[in-house]
Design a protein around this motif. Sequence first.
Motif, PDB file in Angstrom:
ATOM      1  N   ILE A   9       0.846  -1.196   0.000  1.00 61.71           N
ATOM      2  CA  ILE A   9       0.000   0.000   0.000  1.00 61.71           C
ATOM      3  C   ILE A   9       0.881   1.245   0.000  1.00 61.71           C
ATOM      4  CG2 ILE A   9      -1.714   1.309   1.326  1.00 61.71           C
ATOM      5  CD1 ILE A   9      -2.691  -1.481   2.380  1.00 61.71           C
ATOM      6  N   ALA A  10       1.917   1.239   0.838  1.00 63.55           N
ATOM      7  CA  ALA A  10       2.834   2.381   0.930  1.00 63.55           C
ATOM      8  C   ALA A  10       3.576   2.603  -0.383  1.00 63.55           C
ATOM      9  CB  ALA A  10       3.823   2.167   2.064  1.00 63.55           C
ATOM     10  N   SER A  11       3.893   1.532  -1.100  1.00 65.77           N
ATOM     11  CA  SER A  11       4.614   1.698  -2.359  1.00 65.77           C
ATOM     12  C   SER A  11       3.745   2.390  -3.405  1.00 65.77           C
ATOM     13  CB  SER A  11       5.132   0.360  -2.886  1.00 65.77           C
ATOM     14  OG  SER A  11       4.078  -0.430  -3.377  1.00 65.77           O
ATOM     15  N   VAL A  12       2.436   2.166  -3.374  1.00 61.65           N
ATOM     16  CA  VAL A  12       1.536   2.866  -4.293  1.00 61.65           C
ATOM     17  C   VAL A  12       1.584   4.363  -4.010  1.00 61.65           C
ATOM     18  CG1 VAL A  12      -0.887   3.179  -4.998  1.00 61.65           C
ATOM     19  CG2 VAL A  12       0.020   0.877  -4.620  1.00 61.65           C
ATOM     20  N   MET A  13       1.716   4.722  -2.722  1.00 62.20           N
ATOM     21  CA  MET A  13       1.753   6.131  -2.332  1.00 62.20           C
ATOM     22  C   MET A  13       3.163   6.703  -2.320  1.00 62.20           C
ATOM     23  SD  MET A  13      -1.084   6.334   0.716  1.00 62.20           S
ATOM     24  CE  MET A  13      -0.442   5.000   1.718  1.00 62.20           C
ATOM     25  N   ALA A  14       4.155   5.882  -2.647  1.00 64.11           N
ATOM     26  CA  ALA A  14       5.560   6.299  -2.643  1.00 64.11           C
ATOM     27  C   ALA A  14       5.980   6.870  -1.284  1.00 64.11           C
ATOM     28  CB  ALA A  14       5.826   7.299  -3.762  1.00 64.11           C
ATOM     29  N   GLU A  24       1.885   1.061  11.999  1.00 65.13           N
ATOM     30  CA  GLU A  24       2.756   2.149  11.524  1.00 65.13           C
ATOM     31  C   GLU A  24       2.074   2.952  10.423  1.00 65.13           C
ATOM     32  OE1 GLU A  24       6.670   0.818  10.342  1.00 65.13           O
ATOM     33  OE2 GLU A  24       6.853  -0.428  12.130  1.00 65.13           O
ATOM     34  N   LEU A  25       1.404   2.260   9.506  1.00 64.71           N
ATOM     35  CA  LEU A  25       0.693   2.957   8.431  1.00 64.71           C
ATOM     36  C   LEU A  25      -0.431   3.807   9.006  1.00 64.71           C
ATOM     37  CD1 LEU A  25       0.248   3.518   5.438  1.00 64.71           C
ATOM     38  CD2 LEU A  25      -1.114   1.407   5.325  1.00 64.71           C
ATOM     39  N   ASP A  26      -1.163   3.265   9.961  1.00 55.67           N
ATOM     40  CA  ASP A  26      -2.250   4.005  10.601  1.00 55.67           C
ATOM     41  C   ASP A  26      -1.726   5.264  11.291  1.00 55.67           C
ATOM     42  OD1 ASP A  26      -4.924   4.477  11.526  1.00 55.67           O
ATOM     43  OD2 ASP A  26      -4.382   3.582  13.460  1.00 55.67           O
ATOM     44  N   GLU A  27      -0.582   5.146  11.941  1.00 50.80           N
ATOM     45  CA  GLU A  27       0.018   6.309  12.615  1.00 50.80           C
ATOM     46  C   GLU A  27       0.410   7.381  11.595  1.00 50.80           C
ATOM     47  OE1 GLU A  27       3.827   7.454  15.449  1.00 50.80           O
ATOM     48  OE2 GLU A  27       3.172   5.362  15.321  1.00 50.80           O
ATOM     49  N   MET A  28       0.968   6.954  10.477  1.00 48.70           N
ATOM     50  CA  MET A  28       1.349   7.914   9.431  1.00 48.70           C
ATOM     51  C   MET A  28       0.113   8.619   8.871  1.00 48.70           C
ATOM     52  SD  MET A  28       4.247   5.702   7.407  1.00 48.70           S
ATOM     53  CE  MET A  28       4.867   7.009   6.338  1.00 48.70           C
ATOM     54  N   VAL A  29      -0.954   7.862   8.658  1.00 45.71           N
ATOM     55  CA  VAL A  29      -2.191   8.429   8.125  1.00 45.71           C
ATOM     56  C   VAL A  29      -2.787   9.412   9.117  1.00 45.71           C
ATOM     57  CG1 VAL A  29      -4.581   7.882   7.487  1.00 45.71           C
ATOM     58  CG2 VAL A  29      -2.701   6.505   6.573  1.00 45.71           C
ATOM     59  N   SER A  30      -2.823   9.052  10.399  1.00 47.28           N
ATOM     60  CA  SER A  30      -3.434   9.930  11.397  1.00 47.28           C
ATOM     61  C   SER A  30      -2.640  11.220  11.601  1.00 47.28           C
ATOM     62  CB  SER A  30      -3.623   9.204  12.733  1.00 47.28           C
ATOM     63  OG  SER A  30      -2.380   8.849  13.285  1.00 47.28           O
ATOM     64  N   LYS A  31      -1.334  11.177  11.368  1.00 46.49           N
ATOM     65  CA  LYS A  31      -0.512  12.388  11.476  1.00 46.49           C
ATOM     66  C   LYS A  31      -0.567  13.235  10.205  1.00 46.49           C
ATOM     67  CE  LYS A  31       2.835  10.688  14.826  1.00 46.49           C
ATOM     68  NZ  LYS A  31       4.240  10.314  15.060  1.00 46.49           N
ATOM     69  N   GLY A  32      -1.036  12.634   9.121  1.00 43.41           N
ATOM     70  CA  GLY A  32      -1.116  13.344   7.845  1.00 43.41           C
ATOM     71  C   GLY A  32      -0.016  12.888   6.901  1.00 43.41           C
ATOM     72  N   LEU A  33      -0.441  12.349   5.760  1.00 43.42           N
ATOM     73  CA  LEU A  33       0.518  11.879   4.760  1.00 43.42           C
ATOM     74  C   LEU A  33       1.066  13.052   3.957  1.00 43.42           C
ATOM     75  CD1 LEU A  33      -1.446   8.790   3.397  1.00 43.42           C
ATOM     76  CD2 LEU A  33       0.518   8.769   4.939  1.00 43.42           C
ATOM     77  N   PRO A  34       2.209  12.872   3.338  1.00 42.82           N
ATOM     78  CA  PRO A  34       2.724  13.916   2.449  1.00 42.82           C
ATOM     79  C   PRO A  34       1.741  14.131   1.292  1.00 42.82           C
ATOM     80  CG  PRO A  34       4.366  12.191   2.797  1.00 42.82           C
ATOM     81  CD  PRO A  34       3.105  11.725   3.427  1.00 42.82           C
ATOM     82  N   LYS A  35       1.669  15.341   0.827  1.00 41.68           N
ATOM     83  CA  LYS A  35       0.775  15.698  -0.276  1.00 41.68           C
ATOM     84  C   LYS A  35       1.029  14.806  -1.488  1.00 41.68           C
ATOM     85  CE  LYS A  35      -0.484  19.869  -2.867  1.00 41.68           C
ATOM     86  NZ  LYS A  35      -0.192  21.298  -3.036  1.00 41.68           N
ATOM     87  N   GLY A  36       2.268  14.444  -1.723  1.00 42.14           N
ATOM     88  CA  GLY A  36       2.627  13.604  -2.855  1.00 42.14           C
ATOM     89  C   GLY A  36       2.071  12.196  -2.792  1.00 42.14           C
ATOM     90  N   ALA A  37       1.654  11.737  -1.606  1.00 41.82           N
ATOM     91  CA  ALA A  37       1.099  10.383  -1.472  1.00 41.82           C
ATOM     92  C   ALA A  37      -0.186  10.242  -2.281  1.00 41.82           C
ATOM     93  CB  ALA A  37       0.845  10.057  -0.007  1.00 41.82           C
ATOM     94  N   LEU A  38      -1.019  11.256  -2.223  1.00 42.12           N
ATOM     95  CA  LEU A  38      -2.262  11.217  -2.995  1.00 42.12           C
ATOM     96  C   LEU A  38      -1.957  11.268  -4.483  1.00 42.12           C
ATOM     97  CD1 LEU A  38      -5.304  11.184  -3.321  1.00 42.12           C
ATOM     98  CD2 LEU A  38      -5.294  13.655  -2.945  1.00 42.12           C
ATOM     99  N   LYS A  39      -1.055  12.154  -4.867  1.00 44.71           N
ATOM    100  CA  LYS A  39      -0.694  12.281  -6.288  1.00 44.71           C
ATOM    101  C   LYS A  39      -0.120  10.973  -6.817  1.00 44.71           C
ATOM    102  CE  LYS A  39       1.771  15.159  -9.591  1.00 44.71           C
ATOM    103  NZ  LYS A  39       1.892  14.047 -10.500  1.00 44.71           N
ATOM    104  N   ALA A  40       0.721  10.310  -6.035  1.00 47.37           N
ATOM    105  CA  ALA A  40       1.306   9.034  -6.460  1.00 47.37           C
ATOM    106  C   ALA A  40       0.230   7.973  -6.643  1.00 47.37           C
ATOM    107  CB  ALA A  40       2.352   8.576  -5.443  1.00 47.37           C
TER     108      ALA A  40
END
Length: 142
Positions: A9-14, A24-40
């Motif tokens: 999943i993380a590789s799709v979002m780079a 760990e993924l949930d923690e990253m999401v709750s803190k806010g992903l980088p803007k580029g994650a959506l674009k990726a």
Amino acid sequence: MLLVTPEKIASVMALVPIPHSFAELDEMVSKGLPKGALKASVDHIYVRAEDRKQLLHQIIPEATYKRRRETLSAEESERAERLARIFATAAYVWNSEDDARAFLTTPHPMLQGRSPLDVSMSELGARRVEELLWRLYYGIAA
């Protein structure tokens, strides 16, 4: 046994660093992903620039996206993760990113003629799409 791992999943979002657990993924999401994650994630689904732009702004309105400097809100991050999860699952089931794109963007009779991508814009819809994908994967009559 995890078939679609947090790493996939993380590789799709780079994402960097790559999360190695759903916690760990949930923690990253709750803190806010980088803007580029959506674009990726969007870039994985559509090839044409106009289609990518339309999907991006369907998920986050254009003005809001432009206001974001580096980090998405928690809610926007959840949408980006959901999109990446659906794509990663489709790519796993079809064993091809091209076939995953075709599946996600083609209307499906089990989704009342809507495309899996359109249905997955809500969390419950995404669960319906995931259920359909796993039924296809395991050869269960959809």
